[in-house]
Design a protein around this motif. Structure first.
Motif, PDB file in Angstrom:
ATOM      1  N   HIS A  14       0.841  -1.201   0.000  1.00  0.00           N
ATOM      2  CA  HIS A  14       0.000   0.000   0.000  1.00  0.00           C
ATOM      3  C   HIS A  14       0.875   1.249   0.000  1.00  0.00           C
ATOM      4  O   HIS A  14       0.591   2.228  -0.694  1.00  0.00           O
ATOM      5  N   GLY A  15       1.960   1.224   0.786  1.00  0.00           N
ATOM      6  CA  GLY A  15       2.879   2.360   0.830  1.00  0.00           C
ATOM      7  C   GLY A  15       3.534   2.603  -0.515  1.00  0.00           C
ATOM      8  O   GLY A  15       3.606   3.746  -0.987  1.00  0.00           O
ATOM      9  N   ILE A  16       4.019   1.552  -1.141  1.00  0.00           N
ATOM     10  CA  ILE A  16       4.628   1.691  -2.466  1.00  0.00           C
ATOM     11  C   ILE A  16       3.608   2.269  -3.446  1.00  0.00           C
ATOM     12  O   ILE A  16       3.897   3.217  -4.179  1.00  0.00           O
ATOM     13  N   GLY A  17       2.405   1.726  -3.422  1.00  0.00           N
ATOM     14  CA  GLY A  17       1.358   2.207  -4.319  1.00  0.00           C
ATOM     15  C   GLY A  17       1.045   3.673  -4.115  1.00  0.00           C
ATOM     16  O   GLY A  17       0.910   4.437  -5.084  1.00  0.00           O
ATOM     17  N   PHE A  18       0.921   4.097  -2.855  1.00  0.00           N
ATOM     18  CA  PHE A  18       0.611   5.503  -2.592  1.00  0.00           C
ATOM     19  C   PHE A  18       1.739   6.413  -3.054  1.00  0.00           C
ATOM     20  O   PHE A  18       1.513   7.405  -3.737  1.00  0.00           O
ATOM     21  N   TYR A  19       2.960   6.111  -2.670  1.00  0.00           N
ATOM     22  CA  TYR A  19       4.065   7.006  -3.003  1.00  0.00           C
ATOM     23  C   TYR A  19       4.389   6.997  -4.498  1.00  0.00           C
ATOM     24  O   TYR A  19       4.912   7.981  -5.020  1.00  0.00           O
ATOM     25  N   GLU A  20       4.042   5.930  -5.212  1.00  0.00           N
ATOM     26  CA  GLU A  20       4.161   5.935  -6.670  1.00  0.00           C
ATOM     27  C   GLU A  20       3.029   6.756  -7.293  1.00  0.00           C
ATOM     28  O   GLU A  20       3.282   7.706  -8.038  1.00  0.00           O
ATOM     29  N   LEU A  83       0.324  23.127  -7.787  1.00  0.00           N
ATOM     30  CA  LEU A  83      -0.210  22.721  -6.493  1.00  0.00           C
ATOM     31  C   LEU A  83      -1.530  21.971  -6.619  1.00  0.00           C
ATOM     32  O   LEU A  83      -1.700  20.911  -6.011  1.00  0.00           O
ATOM     33  N   GLU A  84      -2.458  22.473  -7.404  1.00  0.00           N
ATOM     34  CA  GLU A  84      -3.759  21.816  -7.533  1.00  0.00           C
ATOM     35  C   GLU A  84      -3.626  20.421  -8.145  1.00  0.00           C
ATOM     36  O   GLU A  84      -4.274  19.479  -7.712  1.00  0.00           O
ATOM     37  N   ALA A  85      -2.787  20.284  -9.167  1.00  0.00           N
ATOM     38  CA  ALA A  85      -2.584  18.977  -9.799  1.00  0.00           C
ATOM     39  C   ALA A  85      -1.954  17.993  -8.812  1.00  0.00           C
ATOM     40  O   ALA A  85      -2.332  16.821  -8.767  1.00  0.00           O
ATOM     41  N   ALA A  86      -0.996  18.460  -8.001  1.00  0.00           N
ATOM     42  CA  ALA A  86      -0.348  17.591  -7.014  1.00  0.00           C
ATOM     43  C   ALA A  86      -1.341  17.149  -5.939  1.00  0.00           C
ATOM     44  O   ALA A  86      -1.357  15.980  -5.536  1.00  0.00           O
ATOM     45  N   ILE A  87      -2.190  18.069  -5.485  1.00  0.00           N
ATOM     46  CA  ILE A  87      -3.204  17.733  -4.489  1.00  0.00           C
ATOM     47  C   ILE A  87      -4.163  16.689  -5.057  1.00  0.00           C
ATOM     48  O   ILE A  87      -4.464  15.684  -4.410  1.00  0.00           O
ATOM     49  N   ASP A  88      -4.645  16.923  -6.273  1.00  0.00           N
ATOM     50  CA  ASP A  88      -5.579  15.990  -6.904  1.00  0.00           C
ATOM     51  C   ASP A  88      -4.965  14.603  -7.036  1.00  0.00           C
ATOM     52  O   ASP A  88      -5.596  13.600  -6.694  1.00  0.00           O
ATOM     53  N   ARG A  89      -3.741  14.542  -7.507  1.00  0.00           N
ATOM     54  CA  ARG A  89      -3.059  13.252  -7.684  1.00  0.00           C
ATOM     55  C   ARG A  89      -2.918  12.519  -6.347  1.00  0.00           C
ATOM     56  O   ARG A  89      -3.207  11.334  -6.244  1.00  0.00           O
ATOM     57  N   ALA A  90      -2.472  13.225  -5.316  1.00  0.00           N
ATOM     58  CA  ALA A  90      -2.276  12.603  -4.004  1.00  0.00           C
ATOM     59  C   ALA A  90      -3.601  12.145  -3.402  1.00  0.00           C
ATOM     60  O   ALA A  90      -3.684  11.056  -2.827  1.00  0.00           O
ATOM     61  N   MET A  91      -4.636  12.948  -3.549  1.00  0.00           N
ATOM     62  CA  MET A  91      -5.939  12.570  -2.983  1.00  0.00           C
ATOM     63  C   MET A  91      -6.522  11.364  -3.716  1.00  0.00           C
ATOM     64  O   MET A  91      -7.115  10.489  -3.080  1.00  0.00           O
ATOM     65  N   ARG A  92      -6.349  11.291  -5.020  1.00  0.00           N
ATOM     66  CA  ARG A  92      -6.819  10.113  -5.759  1.00  0.00           C
ATOM     67  C   ARG A  92      -6.098   8.850  -5.299  1.00  0.00           C
ATOM     68  O   ARG A  92      -6.645   7.756  -5.368  1.00  0.00           O
ATOM     69  N   ALA A  93      -4.869   9.001  -4.794  1.00  0.00           N
ATOM     70  CA  ALA A  93      -4.088   7.853  -4.330  1.00  0.00           C
ATOM     71  C   ALA A  93      -4.327   7.542  -2.852  1.00  0.00           C
ATOM     72  O   ALA A  93      -3.786   6.571  -2.339  1.00  0.00           O
ATOM     73  N   GLY A  94      -5.118   8.382  -2.152  1.00  0.00           N
ATOM     74  CA  GLY A  94      -5.442   8.072  -0.763  1.00  0.00           C
ATOM     75  C   GLY A  94      -5.036   9.102   0.264  1.00  0.00           C
ATOM     76  O   GLY A  94      -5.281   8.918   1.464  1.00  0.00           O
ATOM     77  N   ALA A  95      -4.420  10.209  -0.141  1.00  0.00           N
ATOM     78  CA  ALA A  95      -4.078  11.270   0.808  1.00  0.00           C
ATOM     79  C   ALA A  95      -5.349  11.995   1.245  1.00  0.00           C
ATOM     80  O   ALA A  95      -6.375  11.951   0.557  1.00  0.00           O
ATOM     81  N   GLU A  96      -5.265  12.653   2.378  1.00  0.00           N
ATOM     82  CA  GLU A  96      -6.363  13.504   2.849  1.00  0.00           C
ATOM     83  C   GLU A  96      -5.868  14.928   2.941  1.00  0.00           C
ATOM     84  O   GLU A  96      -4.766  15.178   3.418  1.00  0.00           O
TER      85      GLU A  96
END
Length: 136
Positions: A14-20, A83-96
């Motif tokens: 899960h960690g590898i998947g999120f950080y990728e 910034l917006e693109a990075a936030i969107d990408r991270a949130m789609r991968a599971g960030a809050e």
């Protein structure tokens, strides 16, 4: 001096998947019988360490690993182009998202947490970045 960044995760895959997916890092090597993943793509290697929830974090304290959102005085800042693109990408991968983008003289910043409860920030520089804050 060399800097290595280590991040405890309760589920290495899960960690590898999120950080990728969330940050665009790439898996380098798996180490120590598959309990450590070396991630590349930042200015220093990031090692994801598989550590079970509830295990002792250090022999000097009674602290146990907990992967719910937690505060620590150390966190990672990732400088991003958009910034917006990075936030969107991270949130789609599971960030809050914790704090939506804020504007400063040096740029813009958003605060997030990864799926393992660790805080992180995204920074989009403006002009000279932190150098703009150094002027009298």
């Amino acid at each position: 001096m060399e800097l290595l960044i280590n991040i405890d995760v309760d589920d290495l895959e899960h960690g590898i998947g999120f950080y990728e997916a969330g940050l665009g890092l790439q898996l380098g090597r798996r180490l120590f019988d598959g309990t450590v993943a070396e991630m590349h793509g930042a200015c220093a290697p990031i090692y994801l360490l598989a550590k079970a929830p509830g295990t002792v974090a250090t022999a000097r304290a009674d602290a146990r690993r907990d992967y719910a959102r937690h505060w620590t005085p150390v966190h990672l800042d990732f400088v991003v182009e958009n910034l917006e693109a990075a936030i969107d990408r991270a949130m789609r991968a599971g960030a809050e998202i914790e704090d939506w983008p804020q504007d400063f003289d040096w740029g813009r910043q958003a605060r997030l947490s990864d799926p393992f409860g660790h805080g992180l920030c995204f920074i989009e520089w403006k002009g000279e970045g932190y150098g703009a804050a150094m002027r009298p």
